[in-house]
Design a protein around this motif. Sequence first.
Motif, PDB file in Angstrom:
ATOM      1  N   MET A   1       0.827  -1.185   0.000  1.00 43.47           N
ATOM      2  CA  MET A   1       0.000   0.000   0.000  1.00 43.47           C
ATOM      3  C   MET A   1       0.871   1.249   0.000  1.00 43.47           C
ATOM      4  O   MET A   1       0.559   2.216  -0.677  1.00 43.47           O
ATOM      5  N   LEU A   2       1.961   1.219   0.751  1.00 45.72           N
ATOM      6  CA  LEU A   2       2.860   2.374   0.800  1.00 45.72           C
ATOM      7  C   LEU A   2       3.481   2.632  -0.575  1.00 45.72           C
ATOM      8  O   LEU A   2       3.537   3.779  -1.017  1.00 45.72           O
ATOM      9  N   ASP A   3       3.898   1.578  -1.244  1.00 45.25           N
ATOM     10  CA  ASP A   3       4.469   1.756  -2.585  1.00 45.25           C
ATOM     11  C   ASP A   3       3.448   2.343  -3.547  1.00 45.25           C
ATOM     12  O   ASP A   3       3.772   3.211  -4.359  1.00 45.25           O
ATOM     13  N   ALA A   4       2.209   1.892  -3.451  1.00 45.25           N
ATOM     14  CA  ALA A   4       1.149   2.426  -4.311  1.00 45.25           C
ATOM     15  C   ALA A   4       0.898   3.897  -4.008  1.00 45.25           C
ATOM     16  O   ALA A   4       0.717   4.708  -4.926  1.00 45.25           O
ATOM     17  N   ALA A   5       0.907   4.270  -2.736  1.00 49.48           N
ATOM     18  CA  ALA A   5       0.712   5.681  -2.369  1.00 49.48           C
ATOM     19  C   ALA A   5       1.870   6.535  -2.859  1.00 49.48           C
ATOM     20  O   ALA A   5       1.668   7.652  -3.349  1.00 49.48           O
ATOM     21  N   ARG A   6       3.071   6.009  -2.758  1.00 48.65           N
ATOM     22  CA  ARG A   6       4.241   6.765  -3.235  1.00 48.65           C
ATOM     23  C   ARG A   6       4.165   7.019  -4.740  1.00 48.65           C
ATOM     24  O   ARG A   6       4.621   8.046  -5.220  1.00 48.65           O
ATOM     25  N   SER A   7       3.580   6.055  -5.482  1.00 50.15           N
ATOM     26  CA  SER A   7       3.460   6.223  -6.932  1.00 50.15           C
ATOM     27  C   SER A   7       2.114   6.835  -7.317  1.00 50.15           C
ATOM     28  O   SER A   7       1.784   6.913  -8.501  1.00 50.15           O
ATOM     29  N   VAL A  13      -4.226   1.742  -3.673  1.00 51.71           N
ATOM     30  CA  VAL A  13      -4.243   2.076  -2.240  1.00 51.71           C
ATOM     31  C   VAL A  13      -5.599   1.705  -1.636  1.00 51.71           C
ATOM     32  O   VAL A  13      -5.670   1.053  -0.587  1.00 51.71           O
ATOM     33  N   VAL A  14      -6.666   2.099  -2.305  1.00 51.90           N
ATOM     34  CA  VAL A  14      -8.016   1.803  -1.808  1.00 51.90           C
ATOM     35  C   VAL A  14      -8.245   0.296  -1.749  1.00 51.90           C
ATOM     36  O   VAL A  14      -8.809  -0.224  -0.779  1.00 51.90           O
ATOM     37  N   HIS A  15      -7.791  -0.419  -2.767  1.00 57.19           N
ATOM     38  CA  HIS A  15      -7.938  -1.877  -2.781  1.00 57.19           C
ATOM     39  C   HIS A  15      -7.215  -2.494  -1.582  1.00 57.19           C
ATOM     40  O   HIS A  15      -7.788  -3.308  -0.843  1.00 57.19           O
ATOM     41  N   VAL A  19      -8.488  -4.737   1.750  1.00 61.15           N
ATOM     42  CA  VAL A  19      -7.908  -6.041   2.100  1.00 61.15           C
ATOM     43  C   VAL A  19      -7.381  -6.003   3.532  1.00 61.15           C
ATOM     44  O   VAL A  19      -7.607  -6.936   4.321  1.00 61.15           O
ATOM     45  N   CYS A  20      -6.714  -4.930   3.889  1.00 67.32           N
ATOM     46  CA  CYS A  20      -6.172  -4.794   5.246  1.00 67.32           C
ATOM     47  C   CYS A  20      -7.285  -4.796   6.287  1.00 67.32           C
ATOM     48  O   CYS A  20      -7.143  -5.414   7.350  1.00 67.32           O
ATOM     49  N   ALA A  21      -8.375  -4.133   5.998  1.00 68.17           N
ATOM     50  CA  ALA A  21      -9.491  -4.087   6.943  1.00 68.17           C
ATOM     51  C   ALA A  21     -10.026  -5.496   7.219  1.00 68.17           C
ATOM     52  O   ALA A  21     -10.308  -5.853   8.374  1.00 68.17           O
ATOM     53  N   VAL A  22     -10.144  -6.303   6.176  1.00 70.25           N
ATOM     54  CA  VAL A  22     -10.615  -7.679   6.346  1.00 70.25           C
ATOM     55  C   VAL A  22      -9.610  -8.490   7.161  1.00 70.25           C
ATOM     56  O   VAL A  22      -9.983  -9.213   8.101  1.00 70.25           O
ATOM     57  N   LEU A  23      -8.339  -8.368   6.831  1.00 68.07           N
ATOM     58  CA  LEU A  23      -7.303  -9.118   7.555  1.00 68.07           C
ATOM     59  C   LEU A  23      -7.234  -8.709   9.018  1.00 68.07           C
ATOM     60  O   LEU A  23      -7.078  -9.561   9.911  1.00 68.07           O
ATOM     61  N   ASN A  54       4.027   2.416   8.542  1.00 70.07           N
ATOM     62  CA  ASN A  54       3.648   2.498   7.128  1.00 70.07           C
ATOM     63  C   ASN A  54       2.330   3.243   6.957  1.00 70.07           C
ATOM     64  O   ASN A  54       2.164   4.030   6.018  1.00 70.07           O
ATOM     65  N   ASP A  55       1.396   3.016   7.868  1.00 71.86           N
ATOM     66  CA  ASP A  55       0.114   3.708   7.808  1.00 71.86           C
ATOM     67  C   ASP A  55       0.309   5.216   7.931  1.00 71.86           C
ATOM     68  O   ASP A  55      -0.315   5.990   7.201  1.00 71.86           O
ATOM     69  N   ALA A  56       1.181   5.624   8.833  1.00 67.91           N
ATOM     70  CA  ALA A  56       1.458   7.056   8.992  1.00 67.91           C
ATOM     71  C   ALA A  56       2.078   7.636   7.723  1.00 67.91           C
ATOM     72  O   ALA A  56       1.741   8.751   7.311  1.00 67.91           O
TER      73      ALA A  56
END
Length: 81
Positions: A1-7, A13-15, A19-23, A54-56
Amino acid sequence: MLDAARSQDWDTVVHHEGVCAVLIEQLRSQARRLELDAQERAEKSRIMLRILCNDAKVRDLTEPWLAYCDARFNTQSTLLH
């Protein structure tokens, strides 16, 4: 997710966020049923700290105005004292 946000790949990121919420919910459910030993608790803490870091970083990339507000409020609070 961090890599996607950086790019700036916000769809990814939303996807990943979904996934993170479910996990996270699955982990919460298991945590109520399983007891970890000391080594497992230490590993869990290490992983959780990495996730929070990473979330921050993702939050800084997605909402840069929060950093501006934080800096602004921290400056003002020191001027009031």
